[in-house]
Design a protein around this motif. Structure first.
Motif, PDB file in Angstrom:
ATOM      1  N   SER A 487      38.406  52.476  33.240  1.00 26.13           N
ATOM      2  CA  SER A 487      39.407  52.682  34.220  1.00 26.13           C
ATOM      3  C   SER A 487      40.259  51.367  34.532  1.00 26.13           C
ATOM      4  O   SER A 487      41.430  51.527  34.704  1.00 26.13           O
ATOM      5  CB  SER A 487      38.662  53.204  35.617  1.00 26.13           C
ATOM      6  OG  SER A 487      38.181  54.554  35.507  1.00 26.13           O
ATOM      7  N   GLN A 488      39.604  50.296  34.642  1.00 21.77           N
ATOM      8  CA  GLN A 488      40.456  49.207  34.574  1.00 21.77           C
ATOM      9  C   GLN A 488      41.495  48.901  33.536  1.00 21.77           C
ATOM     10  O   GLN A 488      42.581  48.328  33.586  1.00 21.77           O
ATOM     11  CB  GLN A 488      39.628  47.990  34.996  1.00 21.77           C
ATOM     12  CG  GLN A 488      38.797  47.912  36.271  1.00 21.77           C
ATOM     13  CD  GLN A 488      37.616  46.975  36.401  1.00 21.77           C
ATOM     14  OE1 GLN A 488      37.176  46.597  35.213  1.00 21.77           O
ATOM     15  NE2 GLN A 488      37.163  46.685  37.458  1.00 21.77           N
ATOM     16  N   GLN A 532      38.358  34.321  33.948  1.00 23.52           N
ATOM     17  CA  GLN A 532      39.632  33.875  34.012  1.00 23.52           C
ATOM     18  C   GLN A 532      40.315  35.197  33.459  1.00 23.52           C
ATOM     19  O   GLN A 532      41.442  35.505  34.045  1.00 23.52           O
ATOM     20  CB  GLN A 532      40.219  32.664  33.215  1.00 23.52           C
ATOM     21  CG  GLN A 532      41.504  32.293  33.224  1.00 23.52           C
ATOM     22  CD  GLN A 532      42.191  31.996  34.780  1.00 23.52           C
ATOM     23  OE1 GLN A 532      41.275  31.219  35.476  1.00 23.52           O
ATOM     24  NE2 GLN A 532      43.102  32.512  35.106  1.00 23.52           N
ATOM     25  N   ARG A 533      39.994  35.828  32.487  1.00 25.38           N
ATOM     26  CA  ARG A 533      40.945  36.953  31.796  1.00 25.38           C
ATOM     27  C   ARG A 533      40.659  37.981  32.640  1.00 25.38           C
ATOM     28  O   ARG A 533      41.682  39.010  32.935  1.00 25.38           O
ATOM     29  CB  ARG A 533      40.144  37.100  30.540  1.00 25.38           C
ATOM     30  CG  ARG A 533      40.476  36.463  29.469  1.00 25.38           C
ATOM     31  CD  ARG A 533      41.634  36.104  28.588  1.00 25.38           C
ATOM     32  NE  ARG A 533      41.604  37.712  27.977  1.00 25.38           N
ATOM     33  CZ  ARG A 533      41.083  38.076  26.826  1.00 25.38           C
ATOM     34  NH1 ARG A 533      40.217  37.238  26.300  1.00 25.38           N
ATOM     35  NH2 ARG A 533      41.266  39.255  26.430  1.00 25.38           N
ATOM     36  N   GLU A 534      39.414  38.293  33.468  1.00 27.97           N
ATOM     37  CA  GLU A 534      39.513  39.163  34.477  1.00 27.97           C
ATOM     38  C   GLU A 534      40.313  39.180  35.561  1.00 27.97           C
ATOM     39  O   GLU A 534      40.672  39.943  35.860  1.00 27.97           O
ATOM     40  CB  GLU A 534      37.899  39.347  34.702  1.00 27.97           C
ATOM     41  CG  GLU A 534      37.527  40.358  35.550  1.00 27.97           C
ATOM     42  CD  GLU A 534      35.993  40.531  36.173  1.00 27.97           C
ATOM     43  OE1 GLU A 534      35.922  41.318  37.135  1.00 27.97           O
ATOM     44  OE2 GLU A 534      35.265  39.581  35.723  1.00 27.97           O
ATOM     45  N   GLY A 541      46.751  44.452  37.426  1.00 29.36           N
ATOM     46  CA  GLY A 541      46.224  46.051  37.831  1.00 29.36           C
ATOM     47  C   GLY A 541      46.405  46.427  38.992  1.00 29.36           C
ATOM     48  O   GLY A 541      46.724  47.601  39.333  1.00 29.36           O
ATOM     49  N   ILE A 542      46.155  45.363  39.955  1.00 31.42           N
ATOM     50  CA  ILE A 542      46.163  45.882  41.397  1.00 31.42           C
ATOM     51  C   ILE A 542      47.568  46.161  41.780  1.00 31.42           C
ATOM     52  O   ILE A 542      47.432  47.339  42.574  1.00 31.42           O
ATOM     53  CB  ILE A 542      45.430  44.711  42.395  1.00 31.42           C
ATOM     54  CG1 ILE A 542      44.050  44.599  42.249  1.00 31.42           C
ATOM     55  CG2 ILE A 542      45.830  44.814  43.746  1.00 31.42           C
ATOM     56  CD1 ILE A 542      43.549  43.304  42.736  1.00 31.42           C
ATOM     57  N   PRO A 543      48.672  45.868  41.721  1.00 31.53           N
ATOM     58  CA  PRO A 543      49.948  46.200  41.883  1.00 31.53           C
ATOM     59  C   PRO A 543      50.250  47.736  41.393  1.00 31.53           C
ATOM     60  O   PRO A 543      50.884  48.463  42.036  1.00 31.53           O
ATOM     61  CB  PRO A 543      50.993  45.377  41.459  1.00 31.53           C
ATOM     62  CG  PRO A 543      50.136  44.016  40.970  1.00 31.53           C
ATOM     63  CD  PRO A 543      48.647  44.413  40.945  1.00 31.53           C
ATOM     64  N   ALA A 582      37.478  47.944  45.517  1.00 31.08           N
ATOM     65  CA  ALA A 582      36.679  47.308  44.562  1.00 31.08           C
ATOM     66  C   ALA A 582      37.207  46.196  43.748  1.00 31.08           C
ATOM     67  O   ALA A 582      36.686  45.131  43.849  1.00 31.08           O
ATOM     68  CB  ALA A 582      35.871  48.408  43.576  1.00 31.08           C
ATOM     69  N   GLN A 583      38.407  46.388  43.156  1.00 30.41           N
ATOM     70  CA  GLN A 583      39.123  45.380  42.542  1.00 30.41           C
ATOM     71  C   GLN A 583      39.643  44.356  43.523  1.00 30.41           C
ATOM     72  O   GLN A 583      39.717  43.028  43.213  1.00 30.41           O
ATOM     73  CB  GLN A 583      40.274  46.173  41.801  1.00 30.41           C
ATOM     74  CG  GLN A 583      39.661  47.126  40.726  1.00 30.41           C
ATOM     75  CD  GLN A 583      40.911  47.401  39.701  1.00 30.41           C
ATOM     76  OE1 GLN A 583      41.909  46.746  39.489  1.00 30.41           O
ATOM     77  NE2 GLN A 583      40.500  48.070  38.736  1.00 30.41           N
ATOM     78  N   THR A 584      40.180  44.584  44.573  1.00 33.44           N
ATOM     79  CA  THR A 584      40.561  43.506  45.638  1.00 33.44           C
ATOM     80  C   THR A 584      39.480  42.473  45.855  1.00 33.44           C
ATOM     81  O   THR A 584      39.731  41.449  46.111  1.00 33.44           O
ATOM     82  CB  THR A 584      41.251  44.087  46.972  1.00 33.44           C
ATOM     83  OG1 THR A 584      42.286  45.154  46.438  1.00 33.44           O
ATOM     84  CG2 THR A 584      41.833  43.240  47.895  1.00 33.44           C
TER      85      THR A 584
END
Length: 592
Positions: A487-488, A532-534, A541-543, A582-584
């Motif tokens: 999903s990410q 770092q890549r993540e 992705g968050i925006p 979760a991502q934040t």
């Protein structure tokens, strides 16, 4: 609104085994029903009964007069000399419009040569032709048995969108939980020979089933308490079977039956040990592979980390299974090399179920591998006890393999893959034909597995739960590396470009050297290359998540949408909110 199809009091047995009794439900226009049950509970049999391919012991199925029906069976076999186009068309080609639709449908499902003979196609290609046939006649009612098997991720998303907007009746058997959540508005569960109806999508079903299960458990515990009292009474009464006590004896047996319901609600247990695995796993150095003019890999470099859980995705035919075969040493690269560590012990779960000897007993299949199996923490169990953990009751263990359902054979294949206590699991399309209950347990096991995992899968839910890293096979020898779950990855590619990814080509030596550096020198105060890549991926992705969430909220606030669309958006709102949280949280952790 009247029913397109009405199922009335269907009962079915196989020998002494009752599948279900008194099953009744209807399917109305626009109603999209997901059918859920454990393997062997008779899902495919029920579809065959409704389609008229199999007889019920009692009951009837009534279709609305003149109803156009499409049906995708679990297994499909067309005449080998028929072309894909001929097998797709419900009737001999003569309608130019129908033939055009068939060609478009086949192309969308990855069948490029409509004149290819069915006998030369793979099983997956044949299943896609069968899916096209089920949809091409513009049916009013469609039955689909595991439609997402053998579809790549793009095809699955296309099918979801097509079925979601179509005003048809749908009855679908699927293990794909995202598919059920996004397409279905009713879930019917077969459990203990009875059906339970939930008027909502898969998320709603999970919530309400948990409530029902808890109520059933409480009822079973009350029944067990009463049974203990009745048992004491039975033992005190030497004349308990006299006429005057018959009613109480009958009540005792009924209580015993109800109390047993709790004990018989078995679930798969995967507490299987893994052998020790060292720090060197495998390294791919400048690996290239082609079949004729078709490039699979070109200058591929990769160093696999200890305990890594890697997902492999890509369109059909891009080389995912070939990569797995090279890793196992079953296929050799054209150039370069793959070096596997000395402590690595592979366990391979193939997308095509192994051809077990149909005349062999189930228990003998496992005994061929080991009489005693490592259960972890120094414990060992017998082959019979090991099979019991995979829901094969003692009497079922002595059945011949020929008597197993397709799902039970897949469960046996999983059992054999784990029986040798591997420390590196390779799972090629593991979700095909496994029921959801089994998948839940398998996912929990893999999350805590003390070894390495490579998953080739089109099941988005499974990938999201298991993997922390993805290789995307794009075709033409190109492989992209993404630090995150599926999903990410999809969110990161939703914008104009692909964020947080890097192609692992022959001219990209930095990836290989960076992974080696990461292994040899770890500094807890600095982010690793992968972290770092993540972080970069999350920042991109968050925006996108926030923008989509805002758009969904605006649509919901308008309150002018039809009920089905409001339901879909409500579900999506919950998914986006959870993913954004979760991502934040992960971004904050990495940023600190």
């Amino acid at each position: 609104m009247g029913s397109l199809v009405q199922v009335e009091n269907i009962s079915k047995r196989f020998g002494a085994r009752l599948l279900y009794e008194g099953v009744s439900f209807g399917v109305a226009q626009g109603e999209k029903i997901g059918l859920i049950a454990r393997n062997g509970a008779g899902k495919s049999t029920l579809l065959n009964i409704i389609a008229g391919r199999e007889a019920a012991d009692s009951g009837e199925v009534v279709f609305r007069t003149g109803l156009r029906v499409g049906y995708l069976e679990q297994s499909y076999g067309a005449a080998g000399e028929m072309t894909a186009l001929e097998a797709c068309l419900p009737q001999p080609a003569g309608d130019e419009e129908g033939e055009l639709r068939a060609r478009q449908m086949l192309s969308r499902l990855g069948i490029r040569d409509c004149g290819e003979r069915m006998g030369t196609m793979s099983g997956g290609q044949q299943k896609r032709v069968a899916l096209a046939r089920a949809l091409v006649g513009e049916p009013e009612f469609v039955m689909l048995d595991e439609p997402t098997n053998h579809l790549d991720l793009g095809m699955i998303e296309w099918l979801e969108e097509r079925l979601g907007r179509a005003s048809i009746g749908l009855l679908v058997v699927s293990h794909d939980r995202y598919f059920l959540d996004r397409v279905c508005n009713v879930i019917i569960e077969i459990d203990g020979g009875k059906i339970f109806t939930y008027r909502g999508n898969y998320s709603y079903f999970l919530e309400k089933r948990a409530e029902r299960t808890e109520a059933d458990r409480a009822a079973a515990e009350r029944a067990a308490g009463l049974m203990r009292k009745e048992l004491e009474w039975m033992r005190r009464q030497p004349q308990a079977r006299a006429t005057k006590a018959k009613s109480r004896v009958d009540a005792f047996y009924e209580l015993e039956k109800r109390a047993a319901a709790k004990r018989e609600d078995g679930s798969l247990r995967l507490d299987v040990g893994a052998a020790y695995i060292g720090s060197k796993i495998f390294e791919a150095e400048d690996v290239s592979k082609s079949f004729g003019d078709v490039k699979i890999l070109e200058g591929f470099n990769y160093v696999f980390a200890r305990y890594e859980k890697l997902g492999i995705v890509g369109a059909n035919g891009t080389g995912k299974t070939t990569f797995v075969r090279m890793l196992l040493g079953e296929e050799m690269p054209d150039s370069g090399r793959i070096v596997v560590g000395e402590t690595v012990k592979f366990g391979y779960y193939h997308q095509v179920a192994p051809e077990f000897d149909p005349g062999m007993k189930v228990i003998d299949v496992v005994r061929q591998i080991a009489e005693q199996i490592d259960a972890g923490d120094g414990r060992r169990v017998s082959a019979s006890a090991f099979l019991s953990r995979f829901l094969f009751a003692p009497e079922r263990q002595h059945d011949f393999v020929a008597k197993l359902s397709g799902g039970e054979r897949r469960r046996l294949a999983l059992c054999t893959a784990l029986a040798s206590s591997p420390n590196f699991l390779i799972l090629d399309e593991p979700t095909n034909d496994l029921d959801i209950a089994t998948l839940n347990v398998l996912e929990d096991y893999l999350c805590g597995f003390r070894g390495c995992v490579v998953v080739v899968s089109h099941d988005r839910y499974f990938l999201d739960r298991i993997v922390d890293h993805i290789l995307v096979f794009e075709g033409g020898g190109s492989v992209r590396d993404f630090p995150g779950n599926y999903s990410q990855y999809r969110l990161s590619t939703a914008g104009a470009g692909i964020s947080g990814e890097k192609s692992l080509k022959s001219n990209d030596k930095s990836t290989k050297s960076t992974y080696k550096s990461q292994k040899s020198t770890e500094n807890p105060r600095r982010l690793s290359y992968r972290e770092q890549r993540e972080l970069e991926s999350l920042e991109a992705g968050i925006p996108l998540l926030e923008a989509e969430l805002s758009a969904v909220e605006q649509s919901l606030a308008a309150a002018t949408l039809p009920a089905d669309e409001l339901t879909r958006l409500s579900v999506r709102h919950g998914e986006l909110s959870a993913l954004l949280d979760a991502q934040t949280e992960r971004w904050l952790l990495l940023s600190e």
